[in-house]
Design a protein around this motif. Sequence first.
Motif, PDB file in Angstrom:
ATOM      1  N   ASN A  27       0.879  -1.162   0.000  1.00  0.00           N
ATOM      2  CA  ASN A  27       0.000   0.000   0.000  1.00  0.00           C
ATOM      3  C   ASN A  27       0.921   1.219   0.000  1.00  0.00           C
ATOM      4  OD1 ASN A  27      -2.160   1.765   0.255  1.00  0.00           O
ATOM      5  ND2 ASN A  27      -2.221   1.544   2.476  1.00  0.00           N
ATOM      6  N   LYS A  28       1.235   1.711  -1.189  1.00  0.00           N
ATOM      7  CA  LYS A  28       2.233   2.776  -1.329  1.00  0.00           C
ATOM      8  C   LYS A  28       1.672   4.112  -0.862  1.00  0.00           C
ATOM      9  CE  LYS A  28       4.303   0.507  -5.274  1.00  0.00           C
ATOM     10  NZ  LYS A  28       4.357   0.547  -6.720  1.00  0.00           N
ATOM     11  N   LYS A  29       2.436   4.763   0.005  1.00  0.00           N
ATOM     12  CA  LYS A  29       2.071   6.071   0.537  1.00  0.00           C
ATOM     13  C   LYS A  29       3.205   7.042   0.229  1.00  0.00           C
ATOM     14  CE  LYS A  29      -0.877   4.278   4.150  1.00  0.00           C
ATOM     15  NZ  LYS A  29      -2.008   5.124   4.478  1.00  0.00           N
ATOM     16  N   LEU A  30       2.955   7.889  -0.733  1.00  0.00           N
ATOM     17  CA  LEU A  30       3.943   8.861  -1.175  1.00  0.00           C
ATOM     18  C   LEU A  30       4.165   9.921  -0.098  1.00  0.00           C
ATOM     19  CD1 LEU A  30       5.671   9.932  -3.540  1.00  0.00           C
ATOM     20  CD2 LEU A  30       3.661  11.210  -4.265  1.00  0.00           C
ATOM     21  N   LEU A  31       5.435  10.187   0.218  1.00  0.00           N
ATOM     22  CA  LEU A  31       5.780  11.250   1.165  1.00  0.00           C
ATOM     23  C   LEU A  31       6.417  12.400   0.404  1.00  0.00           C
ATOM     24  CD1 LEU A  31       7.322   9.536   4.320  1.00  0.00           C
ATOM     25  CD2 LEU A  31       5.159  10.720   4.129  1.00  0.00           C
ATOM     26  N   ASN A  32       5.907  13.591   0.623  1.00  0.00           N
ATOM     27  CA  ASN A  32       6.451  14.784  -0.005  1.00  0.00           C
ATOM     28  C   ASN A  32       7.432  15.431   0.978  1.00  0.00           C
ATOM     29  OD1 ASN A  32       7.012  17.288  -1.110  1.00  0.00           O
ATOM     30  ND2 ASN A  32       4.935  17.573  -1.885  1.00  0.00           N
ATOM     31  N   THR A  33       8.705  15.160   0.782  1.00  0.00           N
ATOM     32  CA  THR A  33       9.722  15.697   1.701  1.00  0.00           C
ATOM     33  C   THR A  33       9.895  17.200   1.546  1.00  0.00           C
ATOM     34  OG1 THR A  33      11.486  15.150   0.141  1.00  0.00           O
ATOM     35  CG2 THR A  33      10.981  13.521   1.845  1.00  0.00           C
ATOM     36  N   MET A  34       9.545  17.727   0.380  1.00  0.00           N
ATOM     37  CA  MET A  34       9.662  19.179   0.181  1.00  0.00           C
ATOM     38  C   MET A  34       8.667  19.933   1.076  1.00  0.00           C
ATOM     39  SD  MET A  34      12.171  19.407  -1.804  1.00  0.00           S
ATOM     40  CE  MET A  34      12.185  21.078  -2.390  1.00  0.00           C
ATOM     41  N   GLU A  35       7.585  19.258   1.445  1.00  0.00           N
ATOM     42  CA  GLU A  35       6.599  19.859   2.342  1.00  0.00           C
ATOM     43  C   GLU A  35       6.777  19.379   3.781  1.00  0.00           C
ATOM     44  OE1 GLU A  35       2.612  19.622   0.889  1.00  0.00           O
ATOM     45  OE2 GLU A  35       3.172  20.393  -1.073  1.00  0.00           O
ATOM     46  N   GLY A  36       7.813  18.578   4.027  1.00  0.00           N
ATOM     47  CA  GLY A  36       8.127  18.131   5.384  1.00  0.00           C
ATOM     48  C   GLY A  36       7.222  17.046   5.930  1.00  0.00           C
ATOM     49  N   GLU A  37       6.583  16.275   5.051  1.00  0.00           N
ATOM     50  CA  GLU A  37       5.677  15.231   5.522  1.00  0.00           C
ATOM     51  C   GLU A  37       6.371  14.181   6.382  1.00  0.00           C
ATOM     52  OE1 GLU A  37       3.567  13.722   2.113  1.00  0.00           O
ATOM     53  OE2 GLU A  37       2.343  15.531   1.973  1.00  0.00           O
ATOM     54  N   LEU A  39       8.345  14.752   8.656  1.00  0.00           N
ATOM     55  CA  LEU A  39       8.535  15.319  10.002  1.00  0.00           C
ATOM     56  C   LEU A  39       7.229  15.433  10.781  1.00  0.00           C
ATOM     57  CD1 LEU A  39      11.029  18.150   9.010  1.00  0.00           C
ATOM     58  CD2 LEU A  39      11.563  15.895   9.952  1.00  0.00           C
ATOM     59  N   LYS A  40       6.128  15.044  10.169  1.00  0.00           N
ATOM     60  CA  LYS A  40       4.837  15.116  10.856  1.00  0.00           C
ATOM     61  C   LYS A  40       4.819  14.108  12.005  1.00  0.00           C
ATOM     62  CE  LYS A  40       2.054  16.961   7.140  1.00  0.00           C
ATOM     63  NZ  LYS A  40       0.867  16.778   6.305  1.00  0.00           N
ATOM     64  N   PRO A  41       4.213  14.475  13.126  1.00  0.00           N
ATOM     65  CA  PRO A  41       4.213  13.596  14.309  1.00  0.00           C
ATOM     66  C   PRO A  41       3.723  12.180  14.037  1.00  0.00           C
ATOM     67  CG  PRO A  41       3.293  15.742  14.864  1.00  0.00           C
ATOM     68  CD  PRO A  41       3.510  15.732  13.377  1.00  0.00           C
ATOM     69  N   ASN A  47       8.448   6.080  12.597  1.00  0.00           N
ATOM     70  CA  ASN A  47       9.877   6.026  12.329  1.00  0.00           C
ATOM     71  C   ASN A  47      10.551   7.236  12.978  1.00  0.00           C
ATOM     72  OD1 ASN A  47      12.442   6.279  11.271  1.00  0.00           O
ATOM     73  ND2 ASN A  47      11.852   5.833   9.169  1.00  0.00           N
ATOM     74  N   PRO A  48      11.096   7.061  14.177  1.00  0.00           N
ATOM     75  CA  PRO A  48      11.718   8.186  14.893  1.00  0.00           C
ATOM     76  C   PRO A  48      12.867   8.847  14.137  1.00  0.00           C
ATOM     77  CG  PRO A  48      11.524   6.258  16.318  1.00  0.00           C
ATOM     78  CD  PRO A  48      11.131   5.831  14.946  1.00  0.00           C
ATOM     79  N   GLN A  49      13.461   8.133  13.185  1.00  0.00           N
ATOM     80  CA  GLN A  49      14.540   8.728  12.393  1.00  0.00           C
ATOM     81  C   GLN A  49      13.996   9.483  11.189  1.00  0.00           C
ATOM     82  OE1 GLN A  49      17.268   5.556  11.487  1.00  0.00           O
ATOM     83  NE2 GLN A  49      18.223   5.678  13.498  1.00  0.00           N
ATOM     84  N   HIS A  50      12.688   9.402  10.985  1.00  0.00           N
ATOM     85  CA  HIS A  50      11.950  10.045   9.879  1.00  0.00           C
ATOM     86  C   HIS A  50      12.644   9.907   8.532  1.00  0.00           C
ATOM     87  CE1 HIS A  50      14.436  13.675  10.607  1.00  0.00           C
ATOM     88  NE2 HIS A  50      14.105  13.544  11.869  1.00  0.00           N
ATOM     89  N   THR A  51      13.050   8.673   8.238  1.00  0.00           N
ATOM     90  CA  THR A  51      13.723   8.390   6.973  1.00  0.00           C
ATOM     91  C   THR A  51      12.791   7.625   6.024  1.00  0.00           C
ATOM     92  OG1 THR A  51      14.641   6.352   7.883  1.00  0.00           O
ATOM     93  CG2 THR A  51      16.013   8.324   8.020  1.00  0.00           C
TER      94      THR A  51
END
Length: 91
Positions: A27-37, A39-41, A47-51
């Motif tokens: 179930n692919k969930k795209l993360l937009n790192t340019m918008e800081g997704e 880093l969302k809580p 994933n505490p390392q938010h990688t």
Amino acid sequence: MDFYYMPGGGGCRTVIMVAKALGLELNKKLLNTMEGEQLKPEFVKLNPQHTIPTLVDNGFSIWESRAIAVYLVEKYGKDEYLLPKDPRSVP
């Protein structure tokens, strides 16, 4: 399984290929790192390392593409084709 990824990431493509080889649906969930997704809580809780990539399988979170690939093969692989027990053997 939820799979948090970015399409251009080599590690993400590795996990997608391993899952395909095993016949698994992600179930692919795209993360937009340019918008800081990443880093969302709610993501940092997974994933505490938010990688990226990050895989969540029935509440179990794992990140880092090679670790995810080994996890998938060990948990869902039906034989030793993708990950032989003897590293010197060649299928």
